[in-house]
Enzyme design. Structure first.
Site, mmCIF file in Angstrom:
data_model
loop_
_atom_site.group_PDB
_atom_site.id
_atom_site.type_symbol
_atom_site.label_atom_id
_atom_site.label_comp_id
_atom_site.label_asym_id
_atom_site.label_seq_id
_atom_site.Cartn_x
_atom_site.Cartn_y
_atom_site.Cartn_z
ATOM 1 N N GLU A 1 -6.469 5.718 -4.420
ATOM 2 C CA GLU A 1 -5.718 6.837 -5.235
ATOM 3 C C GLU A 1 -4.650 6.568 -6.185
ATOM 4 O OE1 GLU A 1 -2.342 10.237 -4.773
ATOM 5 O OE2 GLU A 1 -3.477 10.165 -2.909
ATOM 6 N N HIS A 2 -3.913 5.630 -5.553
ATOM 7 C CA HIS A 2 -2.662 5.074 -6.329
ATOM 8 C C HIS A 2 -3.327 4.205 -7.461
ATOM 9 C CE1 HIS A 2 1.131 6.017 -4.009
ATOM 10 N NE2 HIS A 2 0.187 6.421 -3.446
ATOM 11 N N HIS B 1 -6.438 6.296 0.538
ATOM 12 C CA HIS B 1 -5.060 6.494 -0.201
ATOM 13 C C HIS B 1 -4.715 5.450 -1.183
ATOM 14 C CE1 HIS B 1 -0.485 6.601 0.082
ATOM 15 N NE2 HIS B 1 -0.928 7.934 -0.421
ATOM 16 N N GLU C 1 6.286 4.480 1.004
ATOM 17 C CA GLU C 1 6.028 5.838 1.312
ATOM 18 C C GLU C 1 5.786 6.221 2.731
ATOM 19 O OE1 GLU C 1 2.417 8.910 0.047
ATOM 20 O OE2 GLU C 1 2.713 7.250 -1.139
#
Length: 451
Positions: free
Chosen positions: A76-77, A73, A153
């Site tokens: 991905e950023h 994840h 997040e």
């Protein structure tokens, strides 16, 4: 902030709808593979001069190294940072300047990147996506910044959301050994410790053409896509480290598990039970189809479902009662039952009532008229699904990165139609094994459980 769609899906069980069952086969699908191992799927639709361009990597949160959850994840950023030819953030600015939209998502089995633009901008999208497939440049500052974004997040979506916390705890209880029991976004303490070296190691290991699937859907022709793919992706080097994914698997589970979670911020208490369930497998989707139909019979059609009729209409003790199953995963998935009681009905009574309905269903079996209605609904959703090219593209991407083939996707609707009542009851007997289950109560306070 990038949207991690699978995170939301994991927490919103009631949002599952019939169209999620049918991954309709498009009549105009072309596939080919580049010499470097990159698979390509082209879905033609010439009704509007737009195209959806997607790159799916066959790697996700379940491939995070032990102790480094959140790696997929976080990367991905970081993929929206710079390369030698593009500055940090320039990728998104170029897409926007060309009138397009874009985003990315991380799941357990895949990570995907997409853009929707005018069809004459396809070459530009390929050029930029190919550039960052192997040309990403990261600084310690980049990683620190995005790591903070991810932690925020997690804070917003999980740590400050009792429903999401409850879902996270249930997954950890259901999977004793498999990495599906770990959160996609990662455990907080491990995400906070991820470094630039961790991100680059993950990137160099998994981001390669022979671990990627290119899907192009819209106003394009296969020959055109093939020429562009060869031009922009064909020169990328395959990675020798890419092998078939082998993950830790579940041992024999010997005991049912129970979980009670209370938080004063809970807006609506409910009971949920999840069972470990087989996934869809290439060339062998019959059992998964029966489980999909079982979910529809028990709770997929609102008040016309078994749970809805008994608990909402007849007994009037449930605000909502549903069942769910999603077999699109590389490894064993989950089958779930949910009951949201009306005010004044305890969770103990709600669970007992839900169990009584399931026990009666196991004796009486499937109503043939209900099964016929469900199959008609699936046929209708199949037709509507063909009109959504972006949805079709995503259907192929999810399936292919979960170990299925294009032929499996194309065959799915037909397999659903072939499921019999006997198939459904056999699937129910198989999946409703209490030793492979977790029952959870989400409460405002512990007193709500038995009041």
């Amino acid at each position: 902030m990038r949207i991690c769609q699978k995170l939301a899906i994991a927490a919103t069980f009631i949002s599952l709808t019939l169209p999620s069952l049918a991954f309709a086969a498009a009549d105009n699908v072309t596939t080919f593979t580049l010499k470097n191992g990159m698979d390509v799927v082209v879905v033609e639709d010439h009704r509007a001069p737009v195209v959806t361009h997607m790159v799916w990597y066959k790697v996700g949160a379940a491939d995070d190294a032990p102790g480094k959850t959140g790696s997929a994840h976080l990367l991905e950023h970081l993929m929206f940072k710079g390369t030698k030819t593009m500055k940090s953030g320039e990728f998104s600015r170029v897409v926007s300047a060309n009138g397009g939209s874009e985003n990315a998502f991380t799941s357990y089995d895949y990570t995907g990147y997409w853009q929707r633009v005018a069809s004459d901008r396809l070459a530009l999208m390929m050029k930029m996506e190919a550039d960052r497939m192997q040309g990403l440049i990261l600084s310690d500052k980049d990683v620190k910044t995005e790591r903070s974004v991810v932690l925020e997040e997690r804070n917003a979506r999980t740590d400050n959301n009792p429903g999401a916390q409850f879902s996270e705890q249930r997954a950890a209880a259901l999977y004793l050994n498999h990495p599906y029991g770990r959160p996609i976004i990662g455990w907080k303490q491990e995400v906070g410790a991820l470094t630039r070296e961790d991100a680059l190691a993950f990137y160099k290991k998994y981001y390669a053409p022979n671990n990627a699937i290119l899907i192009v859907a819209g106003d394009v022709y296969p020959a055109e896509v093939k020429a562009l793919a060869q031009k922009y992706y064909g020169g990328l080097k395959p990675s020798p480290s890419i092998t078939k994914r082998h993950r830790p698997q579940e041992p024999t589970q010997l005991a049912a598990r129970r979980l009670k979670f209370s938080d004063p911020r809970v807006s609506q208490p409910y009971v949920i039970r999840t069972y470990l369930a087989p996934e869809r497998n290439a060339g062998d989707q019959k059992q998964a189809a029966a489980l999909s139909m079982l979910a529809q019979v028990l709770g997929g059609s609102g008040l016309t479902s078994v749970l809805g009729q008994k608990l909402q209409l007849e007994q009037k003790i449930a605000l909502q009662a549903t069942a769910f199953y999603d077999g699109l995963s590389l490894d064993p998935s989950t089958f779930g039952l949910v009951m949201v009681p009306v005010d004044g009905v305890s969770l103990r009574k709600a669970e007992d009532a839900m169990d009584a309905v399931i026990a009666n269903f196991m004796k009486t079996g499937v109503d043939p008229d209900q099964l016929a209605r469900i199959k008609a609904q699936i046929r209708a959703s199949d037709i509507y699904a063909r009109d959504n090219m972006a949805g079709l593209a995503r259907s192929y991407g999810e399936a292919l990165t979960s170990g299925l083939t294009v032929d499996d996707v194309d065959a799915w609707s037909g397999i659903l139609q072939s499921v019999t009542a006997d198939d459904i009851m056999a699937a129910a007997k198989m999946v409703f094994d209490p030793n492979y289950s977790v029952t959870g109560w989400l409460m405002r306070s512990t007193q709500e459980a038995t009041q």
